[in-house]
Design a protein around this motif. Structure first.
Motif, PDB file in Angstrom:
ATOM      1  N   LYS A   1      -7.859   6.383  15.898  1.00 28.93           N
ATOM      2  CA  LYS A   1      -8.501   5.105  15.575  1.00 28.93           C
ATOM      3  C   LYS A   1      -9.826   5.309  14.842  1.00 28.93           C
ATOM      4  N   GLU A   2     -10.682   6.195  15.383  1.00 29.03           N
ATOM      5  CA  GLU A   2     -11.979   6.453  14.763  1.00 29.03           C
ATOM      6  C   GLU A   2     -11.817   7.103  13.388  1.00 29.03           C
ATOM      7  N   GLU A   3     -10.894   8.049  13.281  1.00 26.73           N
ATOM      8  CA  GLU A   3     -10.693   8.704  11.985  1.00 26.73           C
ATOM      9  C   GLU A   3     -10.140   7.726  10.951  1.00 26.73           C
ATOM     10  N   ALA A   4      -9.338   6.762  11.419  1.00 27.51           N
ATOM     11  CA  ALA A   4      -8.831   5.743  10.504  1.00 27.51           C
ATOM     12  C   ALA A   4      -9.967   4.861   9.997  1.00 27.51           C
ATOM     13  N   GLN A   5     -10.911   4.488  10.891  1.00 28.98           N
ATOM     14  CA  GLN A   5     -12.075   3.709  10.463  1.00 28.98           C
ATOM     15  C   GLN A   5     -12.894   4.493   9.444  1.00 28.98           C
ATOM     16  N   LEU A   6     -13.039   5.783   9.701  1.00 28.95           N
ATOM     17  CA  LEU A   6     -13.805   6.629   8.785  1.00 28.95           C
ATOM     18  C   LEU A   6     -13.163   6.657   7.401  1.00 28.95           C
ATOM     19  N   LYS A   7     -11.856   6.916   7.341  1.00 27.94           N
ATOM     20  CA  LYS A   7     -11.175   7.065   6.061  1.00 27.94           C
ATOM     21  C   LYS A   7     -10.991   5.735   5.330  1.00 27.94           C
ATOM     22  N   GLU A   8     -10.632   4.689   6.088  1.00 21.76           N
ATOM     23  CA  GLU A   8     -10.239   3.430   5.448  1.00 21.76           C
ATOM     24  C   GLU A   8     -11.402   2.482   5.197  1.00 21.76           C
ATOM     25  N   THR A   9     -12.484   2.630   5.961  1.00 19.17           N
ATOM     26  CA  THR A   9     -13.595   1.681   5.840  1.00 19.17           C
ATOM     27  C   THR A   9     -14.909   2.355   5.475  1.00 19.17           C
ATOM     28  N   MET A  10     -15.331   3.338   6.263  1.00 15.73           N
ATOM     29  CA  MET A  10     -16.681   3.876   6.117  1.00 15.73           C
ATOM     30  C   MET A  10     -16.858   4.653   4.816  1.00 15.73           C
ATOM     31  N   ILE A  11     -15.949   5.558   4.515  1.00 18.06           N
ATOM     32  CA  ILE A  11     -16.087   6.343   3.281  1.00 18.06           C
ATOM     33  C   ILE A  11     -15.988   5.455   2.037  1.00 18.06           C
ATOM     34  N   PRO A  12     -15.015   4.537   1.942  1.00 25.03           N
ATOM     35  CA  PRO A  12     -14.979   3.655   0.762  1.00 25.03           C
ATOM     36  C   PRO A  12     -16.225   2.786   0.615  1.00 25.03           C
ATOM     37  N   LEU A  13     -16.724   2.231   1.725  1.00 22.65           N
ATOM     38  CA  LEU A  13     -17.937   1.412   1.636  1.00 22.65           C
ATOM     39  C   LEU A  13     -19.140   2.254   1.209  1.00 22.65           C
ATOM     40  N   THR A  14     -19.205   3.470   1.721  1.00 23.29           N
ATOM     41  CA  THR A  14     -20.299   4.371   1.341  1.00 23.29           C
ATOM     42  C   THR A  14     -20.236   4.692  -0.149  1.00 23.29           C
ATOM     43  N   ARG A  15     -19.060   5.009  -0.626  1.00 25.02           N
ATOM     44  CA  ARG A  15     -18.898   5.336  -2.046  1.00 25.02           C
ATOM     45  C   ARG A  15     -19.277   4.138  -2.931  1.00 25.02           C
ATOM     46  N   ASN A  16     -18.831   2.947  -2.543  1.00 27.85           N
ATOM     47  CA  ASN A  16     -19.149   1.745  -3.320  1.00 27.85           C
ATOM     48  C   ASN A  16     -20.652   1.473  -3.333  1.00 27.85           C
TER      49      ASN A  16
END
Length: 285
Positions: free
Chosen positions: A1-16
């Motif tokens: 669950k946490e790794e999914a949040q990292l890959k699907e939400t946190m990294i894309p938002l950070t990049r944007n």
């Protein structure tokens, strides 16, 4: 669950976010760019911190269908570069302009503290710098450049005394007025000189009789009789020419911030404080 949040939400938002603020040199694409992260779940969402291997740190707040990201801090080497290459040189130039040349900042040894805050919505940053002599300078930076929008010397321009204030302290503050060499007319002339030295044009602003409270002598309150007294400091406010009286009467926050405020000392004719609010970097309009 946490790794999914990292890959699907946190990294894309950070990049944007990094793309939005113009920091595109080392954008995160995979978990290999993540130094560490922590997610805390609650009934209605989650909070998280994320640090990249390049030193950028972020904070996330998620509730229902929305996730917000903010920058905690930039890599130290970026902040130090901003300090050495921008903040200290601009502070030195500002102090030279206003004639406070006794202790000009040249190195980080003259810096008491500083903070650089990158914004979430545009390129640039806000920064604060406090020198070892107590001077505080605030900076705004965007694609048009960087400038000092506020300056404050470690001089109090207001005192509020209660019934328990020692009499000696009140008498010391009263004595400040005995050193005053200015009246309001001379204070306006002095403040106007600083106004021009800092790059402002009188033609871009209303005359000083445009609105009540534009010329104020600072004061102290309280004392034995509760009446207080005056201080040898004067605060002058200029409103930009596109501000209308009705807007000020209506407390229009946008109009009330199109100002320049300068406070001068009647003791030594120095600039005590400067503030330029909702004006473009490098110009009045």
């Amino acid at each position: 669950k946490e790794e999914a949040q990292l890959k699907e939400t946190m990294i894309p938002l950070t990049r944007n976010l990094l793309q939005r603020i113009g920091q595109t040199n080392d954008l995160p694409e995979t978990t290999n760019a993540v130094e560490n992260y922590k997610i805390e779940y609650y009934d209605d969402g989650w909070l998280a911190n994320l640090q990249l291997t390049n030193g950028w740190s972020f904070r996330f707040m998620a509730a229902q269908q929305e996730t917000n990201i903010s920058i905690l801090h930039a890599p130290r080497e970026i902040e130090v570069a901003v300090l050495n290459q921008t903040l200290i040189p601009l502070a030195r130039e500002f102090l030279q302009r206003i004639g406070q040349t006794n202790v000009l900042p040249w190195t980080t040894n003259q810096v008491q503290k500083y903070k650089v805050s990158y914004l979430n919505y545009r390129p640039g940053y806000l920064a604060d710098l406090t020198l070892t002599n107590g001077d505080n300078l605030s900076f705004d930076s965007n694609t048009n450049g960087t400038e000092i929008w506020a300056f404050q010397r470690p001089i109090r321009t207001y005192y509020g005394f209660g019934d328990d204030t020692p009499k000696a302290k009140i008498e010391a503050v009263k004595a400040l007025l005995l050193q005053n060499k200015l009246d309001k007319e001379k204070a306006v002339a002095l403040a106007t000189n600083y106004f021009k030295l800092l790059g402002h044009r009188e033609d871009d602003f209303h005359p000083l009789d445009f609105y009540a409270g534009e010329i104020v002598q600072e004061y102290w309150s309280g004392g034995e009789d509760g009446r207080g007294g005056m201080l040898p400091y004067y605060r002058i406010t200029w409103y930009r020419k596109d501000v209308r009286r009705q807007e000020l009467d209506d407390h229009d926050s946008n109009a009330m911030l199109k100002i320049v405020i300068i406070t001068v000392s009647g003791i030594d004719s120095s600039l005590i404080s400067y503030e330029k609010d909702q004006l473009p970097i490098g110009s009045d309009f």
